[in-house]
Design a protein around this motif. Structure first.
Motif, mmCIF file in Angstrom:
data_model
loop_
_atom_site.group_PDB
_atom_site.id
_atom_site.type_symbol
_atom_site.label_atom_id
_atom_site.label_comp_id
_atom_site.label_asym_id
_atom_site.label_seq_id
_atom_site.Cartn_x
_atom_site.Cartn_y
_atom_site.Cartn_z
ATOM 1 N N PRO A 90 46.689 52.048 27.794
ATOM 2 C CA PRO A 90 46.012 50.772 27.604
ATOM 3 C C PRO A 90 46.972 49.637 27.325
ATOM 4 O O PRO A 90 46.663 48.489 27.589
ATOM 5 C CB PRO A 90 45.105 51.041 26.385
ATOM 6 C CG PRO A 90 45.818 52.132 25.629
ATOM 7 C CD PRO A 90 46.437 52.981 26.695
ATOM 8 N N HIS A 91 48.173 49.947 26.814
ATOM 9 C CA HIS A 91 49.108 48.875 26.482
ATOM 10 C C HIS A 91 49.756 48.269 27.728
ATOM 11 O O HIS A 91 50.479 47.292 27.628
ATOM 12 C CB HIS A 91 50.187 49.400 25.525
ATOM 13 C CG HIS A 91 49.621 49.870 24.221
ATOM 14 N ND1 HIS A 91 48.820 49.085 23.427
ATOM 15 C CD2 HIS A 91 49.742 51.058 23.578
ATOM 16 C CE1 HIS A 91 48.473 49.768 22.349
ATOM 17 N NE2 HIS A 91 49.014 50.952 22.419
ATOM 18 N N ASP A 92 49.511 48.905 28.885
ATOM 19 C CA ASP A 92 50.073 48.351 30.117
ATOM 20 C C ASP A 92 49.084 47.437 30.837
ATOM 21 O O ASP A 92 49.357 46.968 31.931
ATOM 22 C CB ASP A 92 50.483 49.488 31.066
ATOM 23 C CG ASP A 92 51.696 50.232 30.530
ATOM 24 O OD1 ASP A 92 52.403 49.644 29.695
ATOM 25 O OD2 ASP A 92 51.913 51.380 30.927
ATOM 26 N N ARG A 93 47.934 47.215 30.224
ATOM 27 C CA ARG A 93 46.930 46.390 30.866
ATOM 28 C C ARG A 93 46.824 45.045 30.163
ATOM 29 O O ARG A 93 47.150 44.907 28.989
ATOM 30 C CB ARG A 93 45.570 47.093 30.845
ATOM 31 C CG ARG A 93 45.528 48.367 31.670
ATOM 32 C CD ARG A 93 44.094 48.738 31.982
ATOM 33 N NE ARG A 93 43.361 49.077 30.781
ATOM 34 C CZ ARG A 93 43.160 50.321 30.377
ATOM 35 N NH1 ARG A 93 43.667 51.318 31.043
ATOM 36 N NH2 ARG A 93 42.461 50.563 29.285
ATOM 37 N N ALA A 94 46.316 44.061 30.891
ATOM 38 C CA ALA A 94 46.097 42.731 30.331
ATOM 39 C C ALA A 94 44.598 42.490 30.254
ATOM 40 O O ALA A 94 43.853 42.814 31.182
ATOM 41 C CB ALA A 94 46.770 41.666 31.200
ATOM 42 N N LEU A 95 44.176 41.959 29.127
ATOM 43 C CA LEU A 95 42.758 41.657 28.926
ATOM 44 C C LEU A 95 42.517 40.202 29.300
ATOM 45 O O LEU A 95 43.149 39.300 28.756
ATOM 46 C CB LEU A 95 42.373 41.912 27.463
ATOM 47 C CG LEU A 95 40.943 41.532 27.060
ATOM 48 C CD1 LEU A 95 39.941 42.390 27.829
ATOM 49 C CD2 LEU A 95 40.761 41.711 25.560
ATOM 50 N N ARG A 96 41.620 39.980 30.235
ATOM 51 C CA ARG A 96 41.314 38.623 30.690
ATOM 52 C C ARG A 96 40.232 38.025 29.797
ATOM 53 O O ARG A 96 39.163 38.626 29.615
ATOM 54 C CB ARG A 96 40.853 38.656 32.158
ATOM 55 C CG ARG A 96 40.694 37.272 32.787
ATOM 56 C CD ARG A 96 40.206 37.427 34.226
ATOM 57 N NE ARG A 96 40.009 36.133 34.856
ATOM 58 C CZ ARG A 96 40.916 35.525 35.593
ATOM 59 N NH1 ARG A 96 42.098 36.095 35.797
ATOM 60 N NH2 ARG A 96 40.669 34.347 36.149
ATOM 61 N N LEU A 97 40.520 36.879 29.236
ATOM 62 C CA LEU A 97 39.590 36.177 28.340
ATOM 63 C C LEU A 97 39.111 34.924 29.060
ATOM 64 O O LEU A 97 39.873 33.979 29.252
ATOM 65 C CB LEU A 97 40.286 35.815 27.023
ATOM 66 C CG LEU A 97 40.916 36.996 26.275
ATOM 67 C CD1 LEU A 97 41.803 36.491 25.145
ATOM 68 C CD2 LEU A 97 39.842 37.920 25.734
ATOM 69 N N GLU A 98 37.858 34.922 29.451
ATOM 70 C CA GLU A 98 37.308 33.821 30.228
ATOM 71 C C GLU A 98 36.760 32.729 29.311
ATOM 72 O O GLU A 98 35.835 32.960 28.546
ATOM 73 C CB GLU A 98 36.180 34.322 31.146
ATOM 74 C CG GLU A 98 36.613 35.353 32.178
ATOM 75 C CD GLU A 98 37.411 34.734 33.323
ATOM 76 O OE1 GLU A 98 37.522 33.494 33.363
ATOM 77 O OE2 GLU A 98 37.917 35.495 34.155
ATOM 78 N N GLY A 99 37.332 31.554 29.372
ATOM 79 C CA GLY A 99 36.821 30.426 28.616
ATOM 80 C C GLY A 99 37.383 30.312 27.220
ATOM 81 O O GLY A 99 37.906 31.270 26.641
#
Length: 305
Positions: A90-99
């Motif tokens: 999971p640490h290799d992924r980026a979390l997209r935060l919309e807005g």
């Protein structure tokens, strides 16, 4: 035995219709369960234990075994989750935060979980009132927990009274702030584990990415430290160099040398167009230049850039 406590093996076999061998095995099992105990009156005989005492003890023991087994199940479940987390990377992924709302909500969670430090680069000018109101209690709580807060802001934020007041509050409560004429990127770093960067640097309200890849986070941390070392501590006057230029004047010369207009320079520095032109006029006079372009050439030749 509860009904006829004094009956021997032969009598119990007759009472129950079991063989004497089966009665002996049953008595051994009852004794192992502590439902029979040695008689204090008759040597070699056993007495039955009251069901209220004996069976309640058995139930308590069964309950303890269930609790132990449940603890093992929970421990196994936790181990499975750990293995799955390591396998899924999971640490290799980026979390997209919309807005903007999603970004602020995530920052609230991260800041409440911060254990060591929270670092930020702030390229904007005045902080929005709602942003300050949201950040103040979180920063205060973090500082009370011993979290280190370091922020780099653009020098022009001093032109906004409310933002200036917030900077004073932060530094008085143990936070640290430095300023630069321009800040390269908007960014928040938490415990060197997570980084929040904008989806679109030109539009911070569009959202952000939460990055946890160790290599990327370390690179952004190195960028922060480089910018931090160049900054002027809040409360101190920006130093002039050997040529008598302030950091803002040097930044204006660099912007002009890149071919940007006065309007672009004003936007990057966070000051008015009138201020940019006044500063540029002063620099041109000191460099004995007839144009902005010539000023850039003279500045380069004299080592001002």
């Amino acid at each position: 035995m509860l009904r006829w406590p004094h009956h021997g093996i032969a009598a119990l076999a007759s009472d129950t219709g079991l063989s004497e061998n089966a009665v002996c095995k049953a008595l051994d099992e009852l004794a192992s369960l502590e439902l029979l105990k040695p008689s204090a009156q008759e040597a070699g005989h056993l007495r039955p234990v009251s069901p209220t005492v004996g069976l309640t003890a058995l139930l308590a023991n069964a309950e303890a075994q269930v609790c132990t087994q449940q603890a093992r199940v929970e421990s196994t479940r936790a181990a499975i989750a750990t293995i799955a987390a390591e396998h899924d990377h999971p640490h290799d992924r980026a979390l997209r935060l919309e807005g903007l709302d999603a970004v602020r909500a995530r920052l609230e969670v991260l800041q409440r979980d911060t254990e060591i430090e929270c670092l930020s680069l702030n390229p904007g000018g005045a902080h929005r009132p709602d942003a300050r109101q949201a950040a103040t209690p979180l920063n205060e709580e973090a500082l009370r927990r011993g979290v280190t807060i370091r922020a780099v802001c653009r020098e022009s934020f001093r032109n906004d009274a409310d933002t200036l007041g917030y900077a004073r509050w932060l530094t008085e409560h143990g936070g640290h702030m430095r300023t630069l004429p321009t800040v390269p990127i908007q960014m928040v770093l938490v415990d060197r584990k997570a980084a929040i960067v904008p989806l679109d640097p030109a539009d911070p309200r569009a959202g952000a990415l939460e990055i946890r890849t160790l290599g990327a986070v370390n690179a952004l941390y190195a960028l922060f430290e480089q910018v931090w070392q160049q900054g002027t501590p809040f409360g101190e006057q920006p130093p002039t160099d050997l040529n008598g230029c302030t950091p803002t004047e040097r930044a204006l010369l660099q912007i002009s040398a890149a071919g940007d207009t006065d309007e672009t320079a004003a936007r990057k520095l966070g000051v008015s167009l009138r201020t940019v032109r006044r500063m540029m006029s002063s620099l041109m006079e000191r460099l004995d230049a007839a144009s902005r372009f010539q000023a850039g050439l003279h500045a380069a030749k004299r080592g001002w850039l």
